[in-house]
Design a protein around this motif. Sequence first.
Motif, PDB file in Angstrom:
ATOM      1  N   MET A   1       5.114   3.424  15.900  1.00  0.00           N
ATOM      2  CA  MET A   1       5.670   2.728  17.057  1.00  0.00           C
ATOM      3  C   MET A   1       5.340   3.513  18.327  1.00  0.00           C
ATOM      4  SD  MET A   1       9.624   1.637  17.851  1.00  0.00           S
ATOM      5  CE  MET A   1       9.672   0.547  16.417  1.00  0.00           C
ATOM      6  N   SER A   2       4.878   2.818  19.324  1.00  0.00           N
ATOM      7  CA  SER A   2       4.508   3.471  20.576  1.00  0.00           C
ATOM      8  C   SER A   2       5.737   4.000  21.298  1.00  0.00           C
ATOM      9  CB  SER A   2       3.775   2.486  21.484  1.00  0.00           C
ATOM     10  OG  SER A   2       2.594   2.010  20.889  1.00  0.00           O
ATOM     11  N   THR A   3       5.584   5.127  21.990  1.00  0.00           N
ATOM     12  CA  THR A   3       6.664   5.666  22.813  1.00  0.00           C
ATOM     13  C   THR A   3       6.744   4.891  24.122  1.00  0.00           C
ATOM     14  OG1 THR A   3       5.259   7.263  23.955  1.00  0.00           O
ATOM     15  CG2 THR A   3       6.230   7.953  21.839  1.00  0.00           C
ATOM     16  N   ASP A   4       7.830   5.108  24.850  1.00  0.00           N
ATOM     17  CA  ASP A   4       7.969   4.474  26.164  1.00  0.00           C
ATOM     18  C   ASP A   4       6.816   4.867  27.078  1.00  0.00           C
ATOM     19  OD1 ASP A   4      10.272   3.212  25.420  1.00  0.00           O
ATOM     20  OD2 ASP A   4      11.617   4.469  26.616  1.00  0.00           O
ATOM     21  N   LEU A  22       8.014  -3.004  26.350  1.00  0.00           N
ATOM     22  CA  LEU A  22       8.812  -1.967  26.999  1.00  0.00           C
ATOM     23  C   LEU A  22      10.133  -2.534  27.506  1.00  0.00           C
ATOM     24  CD1 LEU A  22       8.697   1.044  27.839  1.00  0.00           C
ATOM     25  CD2 LEU A  22       7.669   0.300  29.991  1.00  0.00           C
ATOM     26  N   PHE A  23      10.095  -3.688  28.148  1.00  0.00           N
ATOM     27  CA  PHE A  23      11.323  -4.288  28.670  1.00  0.00           C
ATOM     28  C   PHE A  23      12.216  -4.813  27.555  1.00  0.00           C
ATOM     29  CE2 PHE A  23       8.882  -4.487  32.697  1.00  0.00           C
ATOM     30  CZ  PHE A  23       9.807  -3.828  33.495  1.00  0.00           C
ATOM     31  N   ASP A  24      11.596  -5.383  26.518  1.00  0.00           N
ATOM     32  CA  ASP A  24      12.390  -5.842  25.373  1.00  0.00           C
ATOM     33  C   ASP A  24      13.158  -4.680  24.747  1.00  0.00           C
ATOM     34  OD1 ASP A  24      11.552  -8.429  25.673  1.00  0.00           O
ATOM     35  OD2 ASP A  24      10.036  -8.353  24.088  1.00  0.00           O
ATOM     36  N   ARG A  25      12.526  -3.535  24.714  1.00  0.00           N
ATOM     37  CA  ARG A  25      13.142  -2.349  24.116  1.00  0.00           C
ATOM     38  C   ARG A  25      14.403  -1.923  24.860  1.00  0.00           C
ATOM     39  NH1 ARG A  25       9.158   2.575  22.867  1.00  0.00           N
ATOM     40  NH2 ARG A  25       8.477   1.039  21.321  1.00  0.00           N
ATOM     41  N   HIS A  26      14.450  -2.163  26.170  1.00  0.00           N
ATOM     42  CA  HIS A  26      15.575  -1.687  26.986  1.00  0.00           C
ATOM     43  C   HIS A  26      16.525  -2.799  27.415  1.00  0.00           C
ATOM     44  CE1 HIS A  26      14.068   2.411  27.276  1.00  0.00           C
ATOM     45  NE2 HIS A  26      12.865   1.906  27.443  1.00  0.00           N
ATOM     46  N   PHE A  27      16.256  -4.040  26.993  1.00  0.00           N
ATOM     47  CA  PHE A  27      17.058  -5.157  27.472  1.00  0.00           C
ATOM     48  C   PHE A  27      18.521  -5.051  27.040  1.00  0.00           C
ATOM     49  CE2 PHE A  27      18.843  -9.435  27.179  1.00  0.00           C
ATOM     50  CZ  PHE A  27      18.642  -9.883  28.479  1.00  0.00           C
ATOM     51  N   LYS A  28      18.771  -4.767  25.768  1.00  0.00           N
ATOM     52  CA  LYS A  28      20.151  -4.676  25.299  1.00  0.00           C
ATOM     53  C   LYS A  28      20.898  -3.538  25.996  1.00  0.00           C
ATOM     54  CE  LYS A  28      20.312  -6.914  20.811  1.00  0.00           C
ATOM     55  NZ  LYS A  28      20.707  -6.780  19.383  1.00  0.00           N
ATOM     56  N   ALA A  29      20.203  -2.443  26.248  1.00  0.00           N
ATOM     57  CA  ALA A  29      20.840  -1.324  26.938  1.00  0.00           C
ATOM     58  C   ALA A  29      21.236  -1.724  28.356  1.00  0.00           C
ATOM     59  CB  ALA A  29      19.902  -0.115  26.966  1.00  0.00           C
ATOM     60  N   LEU A  30      20.393  -2.492  29.034  1.00  0.00           N
ATOM     61  CA  LEU A  30      20.728  -2.965  30.374  1.00  0.00           C
ATOM     62  C   LEU A  30      21.900  -3.945  30.324  1.00  0.00           C
ATOM     63  CD1 LEU A  30      17.199  -3.506  31.966  1.00  0.00           C
ATOM     64  CD2 LEU A  30      18.908  -1.795  32.622  1.00  0.00           C
ATOM     65  N   PHE A  69      14.956   6.831  33.887  1.00  0.00           N
ATOM     66  CA  PHE A  69      14.423   6.118  35.044  1.00  0.00           C
ATOM     67  C   PHE A  69      14.976   4.696  35.103  1.00  0.00           C
ATOM     68  CE2 PHE A  69      10.897   3.576  36.979  1.00  0.00           C
ATOM     69  CZ  PHE A  69      10.957   4.123  38.249  1.00  0.00           C
ATOM     70  N   VAL A  70      15.005   4.018  33.943  1.00  0.00           N
ATOM     71  CA  VAL A  70      15.533   2.646  33.870  1.00  0.00           C
ATOM     72  C   VAL A  70      16.992   2.612  34.318  1.00  0.00           C
ATOM     73  CG1 VAL A  70      16.194   0.784  32.286  1.00  0.00           C
ATOM     74  CG2 VAL A  70      13.936   1.866  32.083  1.00  0.00           C
TER      75      VAL A  70
END
Length: 203
Positions: A1-4, A22-30, A69-70
């Motif tokens: 799996m690729s890193t951020d 990348l955005f899908d990976r952080h969507f739930k966190a947001l 950063f996000v």
Amino acid sequence: MSTDDELLEAWRGGDKHAGETLFDRHFKALTRFFRNKAGDDFDDLIQQTVVTLLEAKGLYRGEGSFRSFVFGVAYNVLRNHYRRARRDAERLDFGVTSVFELGVGPVEVLADRHEQRLLLQALRKIPLEHQVLLELYFWEPMIAPDIAAVFEVPEGTIRTRLRRAKALLEQELGALSANPALLHSTLSNLDDWAKSVRGGVAV
């Protein structure tokens, strides 16, 4: 799996799929970040954060994690949202003012236990800065150096603020609960109860 960082580099190189991943990976966190702090506006603030990240993708220089950063961008979006709604924006101090005092209504969150509902209520009663810090610590979970990057302060400052934030949360829990047994259960397992709310905030 690729890193951020690998996904970001590919995205900067024109790979749209890498950006979407990348955005899908952080969507739930947001979603977790905004849901207990922005009321019915949380969807709009997620979109504002994504747009800001799209415009600022070249600003991330690898100092701290991309996650930091996000969340740094998200925190700025949140603060600007509140300032736009206030006539006293220049005097608004997020180290003192809570989302409860800002008049933000709660959104429905899946919380099966009394302890979980009590924690969510207490989090909304402590200053926003401390609420954000605790939610990053409990729900993401982020370590002190990464949280320091979000707030753009030294790591030692974050460790001090974390102790203060926990003390404020415990104080608010005591003020909100009229049930000694419930209060004892919540305080004696504070970290576990706080982490248990995580899934219900992101639905």
